[in-house]
Write a protein that holds these residues in place. Sequence first.
Motif, short mmCIF file in Angstrom:
data_model
loop_
_atom_site.label_atom_id
_atom_site.label_comp_id
_atom_site.label_asym_id
_atom_site.label_seq_id
_atom_site.Cartn_x
_atom_site.Cartn_y
_atom_site.Cartn_z
N ASN A 171 44.55 55.83 37.75
CA ASN A 171 45.82 55.41 37.19
C ASN A 171 46.38 54.26 37.62
O ASN A 171 47.72 53.72 37.35
N SER A 172 46.11 53.84 38.99
CA SER A 172 46.34 52.51 39.67
C SER A 172 46.81 51.42 38.63
O SER A 172 45.85 51.18 37.76
N ASN A 173 48.05 50.78 38.51
CA ASN A 173 47.96 49.51 37.60
C ASN A 173 47.51 48.40 38.20
O ASN A 173 47.04 48.32 39.46
N ARG A 174 47.26 47.44 37.05
CA ARG A 174 46.42 46.23 37.43
C ARG A 174 47.19 45.37 38.69
O ARG A 174 48.50 45.27 38.51
N GLN A 175 46.53 45.00 39.59
CA GLN A 175 47.27 44.50 40.95
C GLN A 175 46.87 42.66 40.58
O GLN A 175 45.86 42.54 39.75
N LYS A 176 47.30 42.17 41.71
CA LYS A 176 46.88 40.54 41.51
C LYS A 176 45.38 40.43 41.72
O LYS A 176 45.05 40.84 42.57
N ALA A 177 44.91 39.44 40.84
CA ALA A 177 43.38 39.44 40.71
C ALA A 177 42.87 38.73 42.24
O ALA A 177 43.63 37.83 42.64
N VAL A 178 42.01 39.43 42.62
CA VAL A 178 41.24 39.07 43.83
C VAL A 178 40.07 38.66 43.61
O VAL A 178 39.08 39.55 43.58
N ASN A 179 39.60 37.23 43.27
CA ASN A 179 38.12 37.09 42.75
C ASN A 179 37.10 36.86 43.94
O ASN A 179 36.65 35.71 43.86
N ASP A 180 36.96 37.91 44.93
CA ASP A 180 35.88 37.67 45.80
C ASP A 180 34.58 38.13 45.59
O ASP A 180 34.52 39.15 45.10
N TYR A 181 33.52 37.39 45.86
CA TYR A 181 32.03 37.72 45.86
C TYR A 181 31.77 37.98 47.09
O TYR A 181 32.06 37.52 48.39
N PHE A 182 30.56 39.00 47.24
CA PHE A 182 30.10 39.61 48.45
C PHE A 182 28.64 39.27 48.44
O PHE A 182 28.14 39.27 47.18
N PRO A 183 28.07 39.49 49.34
CA PRO A 183 26.52 39.51 49.30
C PRO A 183 25.84 40.39 48.25
O PRO A 183 26.35 41.72 48.03
N GLU A 184 24.95 40.13 47.43
CA GLU A 184 24.16 40.93 46.37
C GLU A 184 25.08 41.15 45.23
O GLU A 184 24.78 41.79 44.37
N ASP A 185 26.51 40.44 45.07
CA ASP A 185 27.12 40.44 44.00
C ASP A 185 26.30 39.73 42.68
O ASP A 185 25.79 38.68 43.05
N ASP A 186 26.51 40.06 41.33
CA ASP A 186 26.27 39.30 40.46
C ASP A 186 27.55 38.65 39.70
O ASP A 186 28.54 38.76 40.33
N LEU A 187 27.33 37.76 38.88
CA LEU A 187 28.55 36.90 37.98
C LEU A 187 29.38 38.12 37.65
O LEU A 187 30.67 37.76 37.70
N PHE A 188 29.01 39.23 37.08
CA PHE A 188 30.24 40.05 36.72
C PHE A 188 30.69 41.17 37.61
O PHE A 188 31.37 42.06 37.14
N SER A 189 30.28 41.01 38.84
CA SER A 189 30.94 42.10 40.02
C SER A 189 32.17 42.08 39.87
O SER A 189 32.82 43.30 40.01
N ILE A 190 33.22 41.08 39.77
CA ILE A 190 34.48 41.05 39.99
C ILE A 190 35.17 41.73 38.82
O ILE A 190 36.16 42.14 38.69
N VAL A 191 34.35 41.86 37.62
CA VAL A 191 34.85 42.40 36.44
C VAL A 191 34.63 44.00 36.44
O VAL A 191 35.38 44.95 35.87
N LYS A 192 33.36 44.56 36.77
CA LYS A 192 32.99 45.73 36.64
C LYS A 192 33.64 46.51 37.74
O LYS A 192 33.73 47.80 37.55
#
Length: 367
Positions: A171-192
């Motif tokens: 139920n946490s409300n949306r926080q400020k977006a942090v668009n960080d990528y990490f090892p083995e992430d794909d393009l959609f990881s920050i969305v998923k």
Amino acid sequence: MKRFKQLYDGICAFDNLLRAYYKARKGKRNNDNVAAFEVNLEYELLQLEKELQEQTYQPGPYRTFMIYDPKKRMISAAPFRDRVVHHALCNVIEPLLDNGLIFDTYANRKGKGTHAAIRRCQTYIRRFPYAMKADIRKYFPSIDHAILKQLIEHKIGCPPTLDLIFKIIDNSNRQKAVNDYFPEDDLFSIVKRRKGLPMGNLTSQFFANFYLNPFDHFVKESLRIPGYVRYVDDFLLFGRNKVELQKAGREVRFFLAEQLRLYLNERKSFVIPTASGISFLGQRIFSTHRLLKKANVRRFRRRLHKRLRKLNANQLSPDKFEAQLNAWLGHAQQADTWQLRETVFRDLWLHREVPVVKRENGSWCVF
């Protein structure tokens, strides 16, 4: 590893909800939502008890607002009935999970706190010539929900309790977006991947401290750092060798990214000689003394004059002004600030902006 079970009946119990209510209302009795809840207290608690027992409880929407002191932050306030549930949950699980934390983590723990962390820092300054000072970049918005749930599942084996915890996290409300990528992430990881906990929640503070527990054990048990202090996402590593601390810093960065999907704030992470003093939790700490940071003193003076204007316009009661004044005094006297405190209050008296006198116990009284 021991997993705690059969916790849910204790969370739902009426006496636990009543105790949670008293904790949630502390310092907020003049709030309209608190007053409305209190008018029908028995009904409200019985309704919460019923919803929790039947597992039909649903958290309400957050109210958000911004604060700008010392920097811009989004604060999220849950409805009062939800805050009662948060306290009821923490009443039961906090002492159980706290047992697995290391000694030198100081946030949101009984017998700890900022002043204990500062004193511990000064102890290590006297013992070690170097320290690595660091904090985590955009920590609360970066906390990964899947990792947090996995960590909690390692400790709690009570399905309805887990359902309640996950319901609060989800139920946490949306926080400020942090668009960080990490090892083995794909393009959609920050969305998923859901991430971010709302600042202002008791549960968020507790979970944010617990989230870094694996990191604490890594620092102490794998890196074997002899001196370590953490307060939420601010931490210090102490050692006798600058090169070894720099190497530890590389290991720290790798662990945080690989295991917890976090990055350090590189602008605020560096190795320094302890003899030059360390800025930590609002104080400048040396081996022999401690000072308040100048920026914090300036902010206090601004707040003081703002409150004075409200007091003189009858928009702030003398009792509340006195309480705020003595709260700052209690904080300030933890450092070597006798002259600063005397100057502040002497100025108040000399300029007749507000009638204050010092009591025998050291507190200040407003007339």
